[in-house]
Design a protein around this motif. Structure first.
Motif, PDB file in Angstrom:
ATOM      1  N   ALA A 405       0.815  -1.222   0.000  1.00 48.01           N
ATOM      2  CA  ALA A 405       0.000   0.000   0.000  1.00 48.01           C
ATOM      3  C   ALA A 405       0.849   1.272   0.000  1.00 48.01           C
ATOM      4  CB  ALA A 405      -0.935  -0.005   1.210  1.00 48.01           C
ATOM      5  N   LEU A 406       1.979   1.258   0.705  1.00 48.66           N
ATOM      6  CA  LEU A 406       2.770   2.480   0.889  1.00 48.66           C
ATOM      7  C   LEU A 406       3.959   2.589  -0.063  1.00 48.66           C
ATOM      8  CD1 LEU A 406       2.838   2.602   4.803  1.00 48.66           C
ATOM      9  CD2 LEU A 406       1.235   3.738   3.242  1.00 48.66           C
ATOM     10  N   VAL A 407       4.367   1.487  -0.684  1.00 47.25           N
ATOM     11  CA  VAL A 407       5.525   1.526  -1.585  1.00 47.25           C
ATOM     12  C   VAL A 407       5.139   1.102  -3.000  1.00 47.25           C
ATOM     13  CG1 VAL A 407       7.868   0.700  -2.010  1.00 47.25           C
ATOM     14  CG2 VAL A 407       7.083   1.042   0.344  1.00 47.25           C
ATOM     15  N   THR A 408       4.600  -0.113  -3.124  1.00 46.30           N
ATOM     16  CA  THR A 408       4.314  -0.661  -4.454  1.00 46.30           C
ATOM     17  C   THR A 408       3.288   0.181  -5.210  1.00 46.30           C
ATOM     18  OG1 THR A 408       4.759  -2.864  -3.580  1.00 46.30           O
ATOM     19  CG2 THR A 408       3.630  -2.732  -5.706  1.00 46.30           C
ATOM     20  N   SER A 409       2.145   0.432  -4.587  1.00 49.06           N
ATOM     21  CA  SER A 409       1.062   1.155  -5.281  1.00 49.06           C
ATOM     22  C   SER A 409       1.437   2.592  -5.638  1.00 49.06           C
ATOM     23  CB  SER A 409      -0.210   1.124  -4.429  1.00 49.06           C
ATOM     24  OG  SER A 409      -0.651  -0.212  -4.267  1.00 49.06           O
ATOM     25  N   PRO A 410       2.009   3.382  -4.709  1.00 42.20           N
ATOM     26  CA  PRO A 410       2.394   4.753  -5.097  1.00 42.20           C
ATOM     27  C   PRO A 410       3.423   4.789  -6.227  1.00 42.20           C
ATOM     28  CG  PRO A 410       2.350   4.546  -2.711  1.00 42.20           C
ATOM     29  CD  PRO A 410       2.193   3.172  -3.260  1.00 42.20           C
ATOM     30  N   LEU A 411       4.413   3.897  -6.179  1.00 42.24           N
ATOM     31  CA  LEU A 411       5.413   3.877  -7.247  1.00 42.24           C
ATOM     32  C   LEU A 411       4.792   3.455  -8.575  1.00 42.24           C
ATOM     33  CD1 LEU A 411       8.562   2.329  -5.501  1.00 42.24           C
ATOM     34  CD2 LEU A 411       8.221   4.688  -6.228  1.00 42.24           C
ATOM     35  N   LEU A 412       3.825   2.529  -8.521  1.00 43.56           N
ATOM     36  CA  LEU A 412       3.119   2.114  -9.730  1.00 43.56           C
ATOM     37  C   LEU A 412       2.376   3.295 -10.349  1.00 43.56           C
ATOM     38  CD1 LEU A 412       2.220  -0.400 -11.487  1.00 43.56           C
ATOM     39  CD2 LEU A 412       0.165  -0.425 -10.058  1.00 43.56           C
ATOM     40  N   VAL A 413       1.706   4.064  -9.508  1.00 41.96           N
ATOM     41  CA  VAL A 413       0.956   5.239  -9.993  1.00 41.96           C
ATOM     42  C   VAL A 413       1.912   6.294 -10.552  1.00 41.96           C
ATOM     43  CG1 VAL A 413      -0.547   7.136  -9.301  1.00 41.96           C
ATOM     44  CG2 VAL A 413      -0.990   4.827  -8.454  1.00 41.96           C
ATOM     45  N   LEU A 414       3.018   6.538  -9.844  1.00 42.56           N
ATOM     46  CA  LEU A 414       3.992   7.525 -10.325  1.00 42.56           C
ATOM     47  C   LEU A 414       4.581   7.098 -11.666  1.00 42.56           C
ATOM     48  CD1 LEU A 414       5.912   8.414  -7.029  1.00 42.56           C
ATOM     49  CD2 LEU A 414       4.353   9.890  -8.316  1.00 42.56           C
ATOM     50  N   GLY A 415       4.884   5.815 -11.797  1.00 39.14           N
ATOM     51  CA  GLY A 415       5.383   5.305 -13.069  1.00 39.14           C
ATOM     52  C   GLY A 415       4.355   5.446 -14.171  1.00 39.14           C
ATOM     53  N   GLY A 416       3.085   5.193 -13.849  1.00 42.64           N
ATOM     54  CA  GLY A 416       2.021   5.342 -14.832  1.00 42.64           C
ATOM     55  C   GLY A 416       1.858   6.780 -15.295  1.00 42.64           C
ATOM     56  N   ILE A 417       1.942   7.696 -14.354  1.00 38.46           N
ATOM     57  CA  ILE A 417       1.827   9.121 -14.711  1.00 38.46           C
ATOM     58  C   ILE A 417       2.997   9.539 -15.599  1.00 38.46           C
ATOM     59  CG2 ILE A 417       1.871  11.467 -13.769  1.00 38.46           C
ATOM     60  CD1 ILE A 417       0.402  10.340 -11.292  1.00 38.46           C
ATOM     61  N   ALA A 418       4.206   9.077 -15.235  1.00 39.58           N
ATOM     62  CA  ALA A 418       5.383   9.386 -16.056  1.00 39.58           C
ATOM     63  C   ALA A 418       5.241   8.804 -17.459  1.00 39.58           C
ATOM     64  CB  ALA A 418       6.648   8.852 -15.380  1.00 39.58           C
ATOM     65  N   GLY A 419       4.695   7.591 -17.555  1.00 42.21           N
ATOM     66  CA  GLY A 419       4.493   6.969 -18.859  1.00 42.21           C
ATOM     67  C   GLY A 419       3.461   7.696 -19.692  1.00 42.21           C
ATOM     68  N   LYS A 420       2.406   8.149 -19.043  1.00 37.23           N
ATOM     69  CA  LYS A 420       1.355   8.890 -19.764  1.00 37.23           C
ATOM     70  C   LYS A 420       1.892  10.212 -20.290  1.00 37.23           C
ATOM     71  CE  LYS A 420      -3.050  11.225 -18.960  1.00 37.23           C
ATOM     72  NZ  LYS A 420      -2.490  12.592 -19.082  1.00 37.23           N
ATOM     73  N   ASN A 421       2.742  10.850 -19.501  1.00 35.57           N
ATOM     74  CA  ASN A 421       3.267  12.167 -19.886  1.00 35.57           C
ATOM     75  C   ASN A 421       4.499  12.086 -20.783  1.00 35.57           C
ATOM     76  OD1 ASN A 421       1.278  13.403 -18.347  1.00 35.57           O
ATOM     77  ND2 ASN A 421       2.555  13.435 -16.499  1.00 35.57           N
ATOM     78  N   SER A 422       4.942  10.871 -21.113  1.00 39.45           N
ATOM     79  CA  SER A 422       6.135  10.747 -21.956  1.00 39.45           C
ATOM     80  C   SER A 422       5.881  11.185 -23.392  1.00 39.45           C
ATOM     81  CB  SER A 422       6.640   9.298 -21.943  1.00 39.45           C
ATOM     82  OG  SER A 422       5.664   8.426 -22.483  1.00 39.45           O
ATOM     83  N   LYS A 423       4.611  11.136 -23.828  1.00 40.36           N
ATOM     84  CA  LYS A 423       4.207  11.624 -25.171  1.00 40.36           C
ATOM     85  C   LYS A 423       4.995  10.940 -26.294  1.00 40.36           C
ATOM     86  CE  LYS A 423       1.579  14.844 -23.232  1.00 40.36           C
ATOM     87  NZ  LYS A 423       0.110  14.771 -23.238  1.00 40.36           N
ATOM     88  N   THR A 424       5.387   9.698 -26.079  1.00 41.43           N
ATOM     89  CA  THR A 424       6.124   8.982 -27.108  1.00 41.43           C
ATOM     90  C   THR A 424       5.154   8.404 -28.133  1.00 41.43           C
ATOM     91  OG1 THR A 424       7.751   8.367 -25.429  1.00 41.43           O
ATOM     92  CG2 THR A 424       7.845   7.192 -27.528  1.00 41.43           C
ATOM     93  N   GLU A 425       5.464   8.589 -29.401  1.00 50.27           N
ATOM     94  CA  GLU A 425       4.611   8.053 -30.463  1.00 50.27           C
ATOM     95  C   GLU A 425       5.147   6.694 -30.907  1.00 50.27           C
ATOM     96  OE1 GLU A 425       4.153  10.744 -33.666  1.00 50.27           O
ATOM     97  OE2 GLU A 425       3.124  12.271 -32.480  1.00 50.27           O
ATOM     98  N   PHE A 426       4.233   5.853 -31.366  1.00 53.47           N
ATOM     99  CA  PHE A 426       4.630   4.533 -31.850  1.00 53.47           C
ATOM    100  C   PHE A 426       5.369   4.685 -33.176  1.00 53.47           C
ATOM    101  CE2 PHE A 426       3.973   0.490 -34.046  1.00 53.47           C
ATOM    102  CZ  PHE A 426       4.396  -0.386 -33.055  1.00 53.47           C
ATOM    103  N   GLN A 427       6.574   4.108 -33.240  1.00 53.29           N
ATOM    104  CA  GLN A 427       7.420   4.245 -34.428  1.00 53.29           C
ATOM    105  C   GLN A 427       7.078   3.136 -35.430  1.00 53.29           C
ATOM    106  OE1 GLN A 427       9.582   6.837 -34.732  1.00 53.29           O
ATOM    107  NE2 GLN A 427       8.833   7.540 -32.742  1.00 53.29           N
ATOM    108  N   ALA A 428       6.345   3.503 -36.468  1.00 52.38           N
ATOM    109  CA  ALA A 428       5.958   2.551 -37.514  1.00 52.38           C
ATOM    110  C   ALA A 428       6.530   3.019 -38.846  1.00 52.38           C
ATOM    111  CB  ALA A 428       4.446   2.436 -37.596  1.00 52.38           C
TER     112      ALA A 428
END
Length: 591
Positions: A405-428
């Motif tokens: 609850a105090l380590v795994t979940s917050p880090l998961l959310v922070l990683g998700g937010i960082a991934g969402k804000n990375s704005k990387t486009e799929f290279q095709a």
């Protein structure tokens, strides 16, 4: 950001492992003559069922007036250790001869308990100054009067032999006196005297090398030679097959590039065939993209976890009988790397034009932990029913929940937010057409299940020999210390998994089947299914495990481990296939 997190993780682990060992009264393990050095009794259980262990005093041995439990670290509790002060007095450099431990009257119930334990080959485990010692509580003999008649005997006397160097304990062993046996075959009350003796001997072995004897059995020259020879033999075979496959694939690809280049220069209107024909569909996003992204995120985290475990093993953290160190490492590293899962899953999901990234994050967090939690609940309930030491105390469960609850979940959310804000486009490299092409009818051996069988067999054959040693250690009493061999096998496994998936992906595209996304993941992960199949072979052909508890623990936890292998190797194979496909489609002109 991630580099800083990794540095913090390593620092935390080193600090944690530095203080998690079993400490005696003297933290520096230095004693004077006559000093009290506690002997901790740990557990008893059937020798062939390593998960089925019970508290030492669950059997009616001599119990001290005040049973003091030793404080355990998280990993030690997860390992099933329950240390308490034993009634034996092994003061530093003080010999004892035929010391009476206690004299007691065994009831019929007590005799039945001991007889049952002896019939199941119960062993005991103790710790003295962080050094483990073990032995059997009794023996079974054939009665000479009638064929098949068995007699059960309990050892009444233990002899402790302790070696010291100056002011430190170096080695300890326990022998049983076969001349003082108590017959517990019949259900009747018996008077019994439990005795012990202690003999101290001087040795020249330095304190720093006292743990080496525990790993000598697995690293004897002839054992090590056979081990290395077997690994090299299988590795060379697998790498040769992979090399042949890579050579053929490169030659075929080269011919394809020449052919497609010639077609572009000569006849523009000629109908395309092979993998170039589906260039407008090969990068069409797959079905269930949220699940695929969650699988890749969890697989990336498990791959990172495995790499960290290998680093700690190679630097010597998991020395023999560093109790609970591996379990502690698994829990802590998994918690600290959850941000990697969140970032990898959400960033890829957003690249696939996914919109509900929060649901994807929840799926990522529960994809591996969910089945593991359900399995733990079932197996912990079984252990509670059996009153075994594998049952986790309520306090330990609370600690694990708090870490989640105090380590795994917050880090998961922070990683998700960082991934969402990375704005990387799929290279095709190629544009995707509006409507998908129809996939031609495929031969049976090009279907998903046959392809998974072909993809999983070669990587499994690379690790088959090493699995025997690992299973003998995890589900037996053999000590595994040669982590360098295991690391080499792991690298070979990754390479072979990537190559075989790339080859099968090429043949899939050449057959004008553009739905490679899930296929590449499933083909790589199929090695986990082969490992689970090996579990059945090991249980019935290689081991003597029995009973509902041991069977459920073996197949239950191995199912979770193989599932983790499935996710990790599936992630490796998917990224290998994606890199390969991007490379070949960049090399041709796509209209």
């Amino acid at each position: 950001m991630w580099k800083r997190a990794m540095h913090l993780a390593v620092a935390a682990l080193l600090l944690l492992f530095g203080v998690s060992g079993v400490a005696s009264d003297a933290s520096d393990h230095c004693y004077k003559k006559g000093d009290h050095v506690p002997l901790y009794v740990n557990k008893v259980g059937p020798f062939h069922n390593p998960s089925e262990t019970y508290r030492y005093f669950d059997l009616p041995f001599c119990t001290p007036e005040h049973v003091t439990e030793k404080k355990e670290a998280l990993g030690e509790i997860l390992n099933g250790d329950r240390l308490v002060d034993g009634p034996y007095k092994l003061d530093f450099r003080v010999d004892r001869e035929s010391e009476l431990l206690c004299k007691k009257k065994l009831t019929k119930e007590n005799v039945a308990k001991f007889r049952s334990a002896v019939s199941k080959d119960y062993y005991f485990q103790m710790y003295y100054d962080d050094l483990p010692l073990w032995g059997f509580i009794g023996k079974v003999e054939h009665d000479g009067k009638e064929l098949g008649e068995l007699r059960y005997f309990l050892y009444q006397r233990f002899h402790f032999e302790v070696f010291y160097n100056s002011d430190r304990v170096i080695e300890i062993s326990v022998q049983t006196d076969r001349n003082t046996l108590l017959d517990v075959t019949d259900d009747k009350e018996i008077e019994v005297e439990f005795l012990y003796s202690v003999k101290w001997k001087e040795t020249t072995i330095p304190f720093e090398k006292r743990m080496e004897r525990y790993s000598q059995a697995s690293s004897l020259p002839h054992h090590l030679e056979i081990h290395w020879f077997s690994i090299i033999n299988s590795s060379v075979t697998v790498l040769l097959l992979t090399g042949f496959l890579a050579t053929i694939l490169m030659r075929v690809l080269k011919n394809d590039f020449v052919k497609y280049a010639h077609d572009e220069e000569s006849v523009e209107d000629e109908e395309e065939t092979g993998w170039k024909y589906i260039h407008g569909d090969v990068f069409r996003f797959p079905k269930y993209k949220s699940l695929l992204a969650a699988c890749l995120g969890s697989g990336t985290q498990l791959f990172t976890l495995t790499v960290f475990i290998f680093i700690l093993a190679l630097v010597g953290v998991f020395y023999p009988y560093n109790r609970g160190a591996l379990f502690t490492a698994l829990v802590i590293i998994y918690a600290l790397t959850s941000g990697i899962a969140g970032y990898a899953a959400t960033s890829f999901y957003c690249q696939l034009e996914g919109t509900n990234w929060v649901r994807n994050l929840l799926l990522t967090g529960s994809l591996f932990c969910g089945p593991l939690f359900l399995m733990f609940c079932f197996l912990n309930t079984v252990a509670i029913v059996y009153n075994a030491t594998a049952a986790l105390p309520f306090g330990t469960i609370v600690v694990i929940v708090l870490i989640w609850a105090l380590v795994t979940s917050p880090l998961l959310v922070l990683g998700g937010i960082a991934g969402k804000n990375s704005k990387t486009e799929f290279q095709a490299p190629c544009r995707t057409t509006k409507y998908p092409r129809e996939i031609p009818e495929l031969a049976w051996y090009r279907q998903t299940v046959p392809q998974m069988i072909m993809a999983g067999f070669l990587p499994f054959s690379a690790i088959y020999i090493e699995l025997y040693y690992i299973f003998a250690s995890v589900w037996g009493h053999r000590i595994y210390t040669i982590y360098s061999i295991l690391f080499v096998v792991f690298i070979i496994l990754i390479i072979v998994t990537a190559f075989i998936t790339v080859a099968l992906t090429y043949f899939q595209l050449a057959a004008e089947d553009h739905e490679w996304w899930w296929r590449s993941f499933l083909c790589g992960g199929s090695t986990g299914l082969f490992v689970y199949g090996y579990c059945w072979y090991h249980y019935y052909a290689r081991s003597y495990m029995s009973g509902f508890m041991q069977t459920s623990f073996f197949f239950g936890y191995m199912a979770c481990i193989c599932y983790g292998f499935f996710l990790m190797l599936g992630t490796v194979s998917f990224h290998a296939a994606l890199l390969f496909i991007r490379h070949i489609y960049r090399s041709i002109k796509c209209e």
